[in-house]
Design a protein around this motif. Structure first.
Motif, mmCIF file in Angstrom:
data_model
loop_
_atom_site.group_PDB
_atom_site.id
_atom_site.type_symbol
_atom_site.label_atom_id
_atom_site.label_comp_id
_atom_site.label_asym_id
_atom_site.label_seq_id
_atom_site.Cartn_x
_atom_site.Cartn_y
_atom_site.Cartn_z
ATOM 1 N N PRO A 75 0.810 -1.232 0.000
ATOM 2 C CA PRO A 75 0.000 0.000 0.000
ATOM 3 C C PRO A 75 0.836 1.272 0.000
ATOM 4 O O PRO A 75 0.285 2.365 0.081
ATOM 5 N N THR A 76 2.135 1.147 -0.061
ATOM 6 C CA THR A 76 3.014 2.319 -0.145
ATOM 7 C C THR A 76 3.950 2.166 -1.335
ATOM 8 O O THR A 76 4.397 1.054 -1.645
ATOM 9 N N LYS A 77 4.226 3.252 -1.997
ATOM 10 C CA LYS A 77 5.183 3.302 -3.107
ATOM 11 C C LYS A 77 6.121 4.474 -2.851
ATOM 12 O O LYS A 77 5.889 5.305 -1.969
ATOM 13 N N VAL A 78 7.170 4.565 -3.655
ATOM 14 C CA VAL A 78 8.095 5.698 -3.598
ATOM 15 C C VAL A 78 8.335 6.189 -5.027
ATOM 16 O O VAL A 78 8.540 5.372 -5.933
ATOM 17 N N ILE A 79 8.280 7.497 -5.227
ATOM 18 C CA ILE A 79 8.535 8.076 -6.542
ATOM 19 C C ILE A 79 9.934 8.683 -6.551
ATOM 20 O O ILE A 79 10.245 9.563 -5.748
ATOM 21 N N PHE A 80 10.789 8.180 -7.444
ATOM 22 C CA PHE A 80 12.084 8.806 -7.705
ATOM 23 C C PHE A 80 11.908 9.658 -8.960
ATOM 24 O O PHE A 80 11.618 9.129 -10.032
ATOM 25 N N ALA A 81 12.066 10.958 -8.814
ATOM 26 C CA ALA A 81 11.679 11.858 -9.893
ATOM 27 C C ALA A 81 12.755 12.893 -10.190
ATOM 28 O O ALA A 81 13.541 13.268 -9.320
ATOM 29 N N SER A 82 12.738 13.359 -11.428
ATOM 30 C CA SER A 82 13.597 14.479 -11.792
ATOM 31 C C SER A 82 13.103 15.728 -11.065
ATOM 32 O O SER A 82 11.940 15.808 -10.665
ATOM 33 N N PRO A 83 13.975 16.716 -10.873
ATOM 34 C CA PRO A 83 13.537 17.958 -10.221
ATOM 35 C C PRO A 83 12.348 18.615 -10.913
ATOM 36 O O PRO A 83 11.538 19.280 -10.272
ATOM 37 N N LYS A 84 12.226 18.407 -12.235
ATOM 38 C CA LYS A 84 11.095 18.999 -12.957
ATOM 39 C C LYS A 84 9.764 18.464 -12.430
ATOM 40 O O LYS A 84 8.775 19.191 -12.349
ATOM 41 N N PHE A 85 9.728 17.191 -12.048
ATOM 42 C CA PHE A 85 8.491 16.619 -11.517
ATOM 43 C C PHE A 85 8.099 17.295 -10.208
ATOM 44 O O PHE A 85 6.924 17.557 -9.969
ATOM 45 N N LEU A 86 9.083 17.601 -9.362
ATOM 46 C CA LEU A 86 8.795 18.315 -8.111
ATOM 47 C C LEU A 86 8.217 19.698 -8.397
ATOM 48 O O LEU A 86 7.328 20.170 -7.679
#
Length: 201
Positions: A75-86
């Motif tokens: 029930p938990t995930k983690v998003i690794f994202a580029s700074p643009k996504f933030l």
């Protein structure tokens, strides 16, 4: 190098560099994208939210995407994202009053932002990762289920230290760390890819 291999590594058997074959393992991106053939997803493919045709990542499409992800794995995930996504997440927070970006946490010195959706009411942690931009993936975010991800090393090769491996005729001391390892991902449908975004809507 190790982190880049875990993210962007490609499967390869190198028989040209040395008499003994050198094996390279697939990284997360290659593993997830490997479930398509000529752009057509295989059954059991990971979830992909590709907005490359317009460049606009819509909040409602993202919510639908997280709904599909919530059906599989933990029930938990983690998003690794580029700074643009933030940056896009911040824009959503100003566009829609009901978008809740929870207060940042700091875990082991890493700043973590959580984004709540109806399918993840406790929030999905988002970790900004500059390496994605550095390797040309400025419009990419990876959604990972850590309960289905394992660090796997070759037996006896989980980070070994070799002191003084430099050339004998050079007056310097060179040490070396060698790790022969990769990541094991299970149940590809519990993970996802968001790509092609330029702006939020």
């Amino acid at each position: 190098e190790m982190e880049a291999s875990f993210l962007f590594g490609e499967y390869k058997v190198d028989v040209e560099t040395d008499s003994t074959p050198i094996f390279a393992t697939r990284g997360v991106l290659s593993f997830l994208r490997g479930y398509t053939q000529d752009g057509v997803p295989h059954p059991g493919t990971p979830h992909v939210l590709d907005v490359g045709s317009t460049g606009l990542l819509h909040w409602h499409d993202f919510v639908d995407f997280t709904g599909e992800l919530s059906r599989f794995g933990a029930p938990t995930k983690v998003i690794f994202a580029s700074p643009k996504f933030l940056t896009l997440v911040s824009k959503w927070a100003t566009l829609y009053q009901y978008v809740t970006r929870t207060q940042d946490d700091e875990v082991f010195g890493v700043q973590v932002t959580r984004l709540r959706t109806p399918h993840f009411p406790r929030g999905i942690p988002i970790i900004g990762h500059w390496m994605l931009s550095d390797f040309g993936y400025d419009s990419l975010a990876l959604v990972l289920d850590f309960s289905l991800l394992r660090y796997r090393h070759l037996q006896g090769w989980d980070t070994k230290f070799f002191p003084d491996v430099g050339q004998r005729d050079i007056t310097e001391w060179v040490d070396e760390y060698i790790t022969v390892a990769g990541l094991e991902l299970r149940n590809v449908r519990a993970h996802g890819i968001i790509q092609g975004f330029v702006d939020a809507a």
